[in-house]
Structure formats: structure tokens, C-alpha cells
Write a protein that holds these residues in place. Sequence first.
Motif, PDB file in Angstrom:
ATOM      1  N   GLU A  60       0.832  -1.195   0.000  1.00 21.19           N
ATOM      2  CA  GLU A  60       0.000   0.000   0.000  1.00 21.19           C
ATOM      3  C   GLU A  60       0.874   1.255   0.000  1.00 21.19           C
ATOM      4  O   GLU A  60       1.884   1.318   0.708  1.00 21.19           O
ATOM      5  N   PRO A  61       0.491   2.272  -0.773  1.00 16.64           N
ATOM      6  CA  PRO A  61       1.321   3.482  -0.845  1.00 16.64           C
ATOM      7  C   PRO A  61       1.281   4.295   0.446  1.00 16.64           C
ATOM      8  O   PRO A  61       0.365   4.173   1.262  1.00 16.64           O
ATOM      9  N   ALA A  71      -6.849  -7.899  14.309  1.00 20.28           N
ATOM     10  CA  ALA A  71      -5.773  -7.534  15.231  1.00 20.28           C
ATOM     11  C   ALA A  71      -6.122  -6.317  16.072  1.00 20.28           C
ATOM     12  O   ALA A  71      -5.446  -6.037  17.059  1.00 20.28           O
ATOM     13  N   ARG A  72      -7.162  -5.577  15.663  1.00 23.03           N
ATOM     14  CA  ARG A  72      -7.601  -4.359  16.361  1.00 23.03           C
ATOM     15  C   ARG A  72      -6.559  -3.249  16.249  1.00 23.03           C
ATOM     16  O   ARG A  72      -6.273  -2.527  17.198  1.00 23.03           O
ATOM     17  N   TYR A  73      -6.020  -3.100  15.021  1.00 22.34           N
ATOM     18  CA  TYR A  73      -5.065  -2.041  14.756  1.00 22.34           C
ATOM     19  C   TYR A  73      -5.492  -1.242  13.531  1.00 22.34           C
ATOM     20  O   TYR A  73      -6.044  -1.794  12.569  1.00 22.34           O
ATOM     21  N   LEU A  74      -5.182   0.048  13.572  1.00 20.58           N
ATOM     22  CA  LEU A  74      -5.256   0.906  12.396  1.00 20.58           C
ATOM     23  C   LEU A  74      -3.843   1.387  12.107  1.00 20.58           C
ATOM     24  O   LEU A  74      -3.160   1.885  13.013  1.00 20.58           O
ATOM     25  N   TYR A  75      -3.416   1.221  10.853  1.00 23.24           N
ATOM     26  CA  TYR A  75      -2.090   1.652  10.431  1.00 23.24           C
ATOM     27  C   TYR A  75      -2.216   2.826   9.463  1.00 23.24           C
ATOM     28  O   TYR A  75      -3.005   2.775   8.518  1.00 23.24           O
ATOM     29  N   LEU A  76      -1.417   3.849   9.683  1.00 22.62           N
ATOM     30  CA  LEU A  76      -1.235   4.896   8.686  1.00 22.62           C
ATOM     31  C   LEU A  76       0.121   4.647   8.051  1.00 22.62           C
ATOM     32  O   LEU A  76       1.169   4.819   8.698  1.00 22.62           O
ATOM     33  N   VAL A  77       0.104   4.194   6.797  1.00 21.37           N
ATOM     34  CA  VAL A  77       1.328   3.751   6.129  1.00 21.37           C
ATOM     35  C   VAL A  77       2.266   4.932   5.917  1.00 21.37           C
ATOM     36  O   VAL A  77       1.872   5.985   5.387  1.00 21.37           O
TER      37      VAL A  77
END
Length: 212
Positions: A60-61, A71-77
Motif C-alpha cells: 500500500e502506498p 488484530a484491532r489495529y489501524l495503520y497509517l502507512v
Amino acid sequence: MMAGCTTTARPTHTTKPVIPAEYIAMYGAIEGEPFPIGPADLSRVEPRFWRREVGYPTHEPTGTIVVDTQARYLYLVGENGRAMRYGIGVGKAGLEFEGNAVVQYKRQWPRWTPTQDMIAREPERYGPLASGMEPGVMNPLGPRALYLFKDGQDTLYRIHGTTEDWTIGKAVSSGCIRLLNQDIVDLYRRVPNGTRVVVLQGPHVPSAAPQA
């Protein structure tokens, strides 16, 4: 109509973690807001759900939001295989959103209106709120909300804040993605309108980024 993201479970009590000073500062009260944002009660949130930068190799860019519901996570790449990771609460089984979306727009201290489905399921609870709830500390969306659209249509799902700290890491809402208030304020500052959002269900392992 805004999605409703209310809680239907009750807190459980666990051993209180030792909280480093950096996290006490990170999750302290936020000043200068039209309504109070008090400090998060990190003693009710597992330490693995506290905000931090982590390694996250992915195709993902940069700038994409990836929500790993299991997993109950939010990632900002971010760049160079890194990401900012936030702990989240997610929707109950059967009420989750899955797939790709975009942040159509963002709101500070938004109004909240229960969906027609919510009113139909629990008319006594949500019927009196059919015309909406004004912004404030009791509003289920908290101090910030990101509105998710897909193919130009409102999904009725939001990424938003919560004062119910104990719900982070659990499946309790009516489908929305909730963060601690300090985390949604941080995420809100980092992402513009039009940000791509990928919501994943089921087991997920980040894929390695392509080599240059």
C-alpha cells in the motif's frame, strides 16, 4: 445520515499496566478545544494498543489507512516500511465494514445521528435521537470523525473518537472504527480528504513491499 457507533458491551477489569511518562504525556488532556478532551485512562487499555510507530512492510502506498479489524489495529502507512499504529475498537460480528473506501471528508466535533437500521433494531433507545445529537463530550463520535465513502456512496461507517477507553481492542460498536480521542485527533491531523482506506477482515499478514 451519520452512522451510529455506540457501545453495547460492558468493561472488563484487568491488571493495571505501568504507564511510561511519554505515554502519560501523549494521552494527556488536550487544551484549546470547544469541548473538554480529558486524559485517556490508559490503565483500561492494553499497552499493545497504545499509539506507536512500527515496522509495517506493505504494497500500500504512503498515506494509506489500513484497518486490521482482527488484530484491532489501524495503520497509517509511512515511508521505508514504517507506519503509525493505533489501537482500535471495531464493529460487532455481522456489522463490520470490509473493503476499500476513501475519506470523503473530515469533521471536527461532528453531529451524530443513528441510522435507520439502528432505530428499527432498538426504537426505544435510538428513536428519541432520530433528529441527531449535537457535538459535545457525550456525542458517540467524539472530537473528530473521518467519513468513509465507497464508489461515491456513503458507507455510513466512520473512523472516530471515543471516551470509552476500555472499548479499545474489542468488538463493541455498531460497525464503526473507534480510536482513543487523543489518537483520532492525531490521525485527523495527518490525513487529508481523499485518503485511501483499506478495511481488512480475518487474519492478515503485511506483505513485503516490492524491491526497487
